[in-house]
Scaffold this motif. Structure first.
Motif, PDB file in Angstrom:
ATOM      1  N   ASN A  11       4.201 -29.896  20.340  1.00 31.14           N
ATOM      2  CA  ASN A  11       5.047 -29.451  21.197  1.00 31.14           C
ATOM      3  C   ASN A  11       4.423 -30.072  22.788  1.00 31.14           C
ATOM      4  O   ASN A  11       5.169 -30.666  23.546  1.00 31.14           O
ATOM      5  N   GLN A  12       3.224 -29.506  22.754  1.00 28.75           N
ATOM      6  CA  GLN A  12       2.466 -29.940  24.075  1.00 28.75           C
ATOM      7  C   GLN A  12       2.464 -31.530  24.630  1.00 28.75           C
ATOM      8  O   GLN A  12       2.812 -32.021  25.461  1.00 28.75           O
ATOM      9  N   ARG A  13       2.181 -32.378  23.224  1.00 31.32           N
ATOM     10  CA  ARG A  13       2.118 -33.811  23.491  1.00 31.32           C
ATOM     11  C   ARG A  13       3.536 -34.264  23.758  1.00 31.32           C
ATOM     12  O   ARG A  13       3.742 -35.232  24.789  1.00 31.32           O
ATOM     13  N   ILE A  14       4.785 -33.704  23.170  1.00 34.44           N
ATOM     14  CA  ILE A  14       5.901 -34.336  23.414  1.00 34.44           C
ATOM     15  C   ILE A  14       6.437 -33.809  24.919  1.00 34.44           C
ATOM     16  O   ILE A  14       6.979 -34.704  25.632  1.00 34.44           O
ATOM     17  N   LEU A  15       6.261 -32.566  25.451  1.00 35.25           N
ATOM     18  CA  LEU A  15       6.228 -32.236  26.786  1.00 35.25           C
ATOM     19  C   LEU A  15       5.689 -33.385  27.805  1.00 35.25           C
ATOM     20  O   LEU A  15       6.119 -33.800  28.655  1.00 35.25           O
ATOM     21  N   ASP A  16       4.277 -33.592  27.245  1.00 37.30           N
ATOM     22  CA  ASP A  16       3.565 -34.598  28.354  1.00 37.30           C
ATOM     23  C   ASP A  16       4.144 -35.878  28.316  1.00 37.30           C
ATOM     24  O   ASP A  16       4.207 -36.666  29.409  1.00 37.30           O
ATOM     25  N   TYR A  17       4.609 -36.361  27.216  1.00 38.43           N
ATOM     26  CA  TYR A  17       5.191 -37.713  27.004  1.00 38.43           C
ATOM     27  C   TYR A  17       6.618 -37.838  27.849  1.00 38.43           C
ATOM     28  O   TYR A  17       6.599 -38.794  28.654  1.00 38.43           O
ATOM     29  N   ILE A  24      12.181 -39.292  25.443  1.00 40.81           N
ATOM     30  CA  ILE A  24      11.474 -39.652  24.171  1.00 40.81           C
ATOM     31  C   ILE A  24      12.383 -39.914  23.054  1.00 40.81           C
ATOM     32  O   ILE A  24      13.489 -39.402  22.984  1.00 40.81           O
ATOM     33  N   THR A  25      12.211 -40.923  22.137  1.00 38.93           N
ATOM     34  CA  THR A  25      12.900 -41.108  20.935  1.00 38.93           C
ATOM     35  C   THR A  25      12.126 -40.897  19.635  1.00 38.93           C
ATOM     36  O   THR A  25      10.991 -40.722  19.743  1.00 38.93           O
ATOM     37  N   LYS A  31       5.249 -43.475  16.781  1.00 41.83           N
ATOM     38  CA  LYS A  31       4.456 -44.521  17.166  1.00 41.83           C
ATOM     39  C   LYS A  31       3.382 -44.191  18.058  1.00 41.83           C
ATOM     40  O   LYS A  31       2.057 -44.374  17.809  1.00 41.83           O
ATOM     41  N   ASP A  32       3.722 -43.178  19.178  1.00 41.40           N
ATOM     42  CA  ASP A  32       2.642 -42.966  20.170  1.00 41.40           C
ATOM     43  C   ASP A  32       2.135 -41.514  19.903  1.00 41.40           C
ATOM     44  O   ASP A  32       1.045 -41.368  20.380  1.00 41.40           O
ATOM     45  N   LEU A  33       2.832 -40.755  19.285  1.00 43.70           N
ATOM     46  CA  LEU A  33       2.279 -39.244  19.081  1.00 43.70           C
ATOM     47  C   LEU A  33       1.674 -38.867  17.792  1.00 43.70           C
ATOM     48  O   LEU A  33       1.192 -37.867  17.435  1.00 43.70           O
ATOM     49  N   GLY A  34       2.273 -39.675  16.698  1.00 39.77           N
ATOM     50  CA  GLY A  34       2.039 -39.367  15.586  1.00 39.77           C
ATOM     51  C   GLY A  34       2.954 -38.123  14.928  1.00 39.77           C
ATOM     52  O   GLY A  34       2.727 -37.484  13.863  1.00 39.77           O
ATOM     53  N   GLN A  81      11.338 -31.873  40.751  1.00 41.91           N
ATOM     54  CA  GLN A  81      10.867 -32.623  40.126  1.00 41.91           C
ATOM     55  C   GLN A  81       9.842 -31.822  38.810  1.00 41.91           C
ATOM     56  O   GLN A  81       9.722 -30.718  39.200  1.00 41.91           O
ATOM     57  N   HIS A  82       9.951 -32.443  37.651  1.00 37.89           N
ATOM     58  CA  HIS A  82       9.227 -31.471  36.839  1.00 37.89           C
ATOM     59  C   HIS A  82       7.886 -31.754  36.953  1.00 37.89           C
ATOM     60  O   HIS A  82       7.611 -32.836  37.088  1.00 37.89           O
ATOM     61  N   GLY A  83       6.995 -30.786  36.069  1.00 38.76           N
ATOM     62  CA  GLY A  83       5.622 -31.039  36.229  1.00 38.76           C
ATOM     63  C   GLY A  83       4.906 -30.727  35.108  1.00 38.76           C
ATOM     64  O   GLY A  83       5.451 -29.464  34.339  1.00 38.76           O
ATOM     65  N   THR A  84       4.273 -31.272  34.193  1.00 35.60           N
ATOM     66  CA  THR A  84       3.607 -30.894  33.076  1.00 35.60           C
ATOM     67  C   THR A  84       2.931 -29.318  32.838  1.00 35.60           C
ATOM     68  O   THR A  84       3.339 -28.602  31.986  1.00 35.60           O
ATOM     69  N   GLU A  85       2.405 -29.064  34.172  1.00 35.99           N
ATOM     70  CA  GLU A  85       1.362 -27.873  34.127  1.00 35.99           C
ATOM     71  C   GLU A  85       2.595 -26.525  33.899  1.00 35.99           C
ATOM     72  O   GLU A  85       2.115 -25.994  33.180  1.00 35.99           O
TER      73      GLU A  85
END
Length: 92
Positions: A11-17, A24-25, A31-34, A81-85
């Motif tokens: 979930n964290q990787r998806i949000l960061d992406y 994201i698709t 491919k990028d996150l596994g 704007q969104h921010g990952t933090e």
């Protein structure tokens, strides 16, 4: 004892992406996150309160046929704007 390193969750990787690339698709996730089951992770994130929207896009497959894929984005409040933090704090 050594320091225990915590890997980011899917979930964290998806949000960061999404933060880095805007959307994201399923193919991006694989491919990028596994991440094999993006729709399930999106469902988890929605349950956690993230306003994720999806759009259907036509693409052409290797046989020249038109198919549709889902593209997921975070719904943004106007002018913000969104921010990952802020996102990662919700999933900790």
């Amino acid at each position: 004892m050594g320091k225990v390193e915590h890997k980011p969750t899917q979930n964290q990787r998806i949000l960061d992406y999404i933060d880095r690339f805007g959307s994201i698709t399923q193919l991006d996730a694989l491919k990028d996150l596994g991440v094999m089951r993006l729709a399930s992770r999106i469902s988890d994130l929605r349950r956690l309160g993230y306003a994720i929207i999806s759009t259907s896009e036509p693409v052409t497959n290797r046989y020249g046929e038109t198919c549709h894929i889902k593209r997921y984005r975070l719904k943004q409040e106007e002018g913000k704007q969104h921010g990952t933090e802020q996102w990662l704090d919700k999933t900790s």
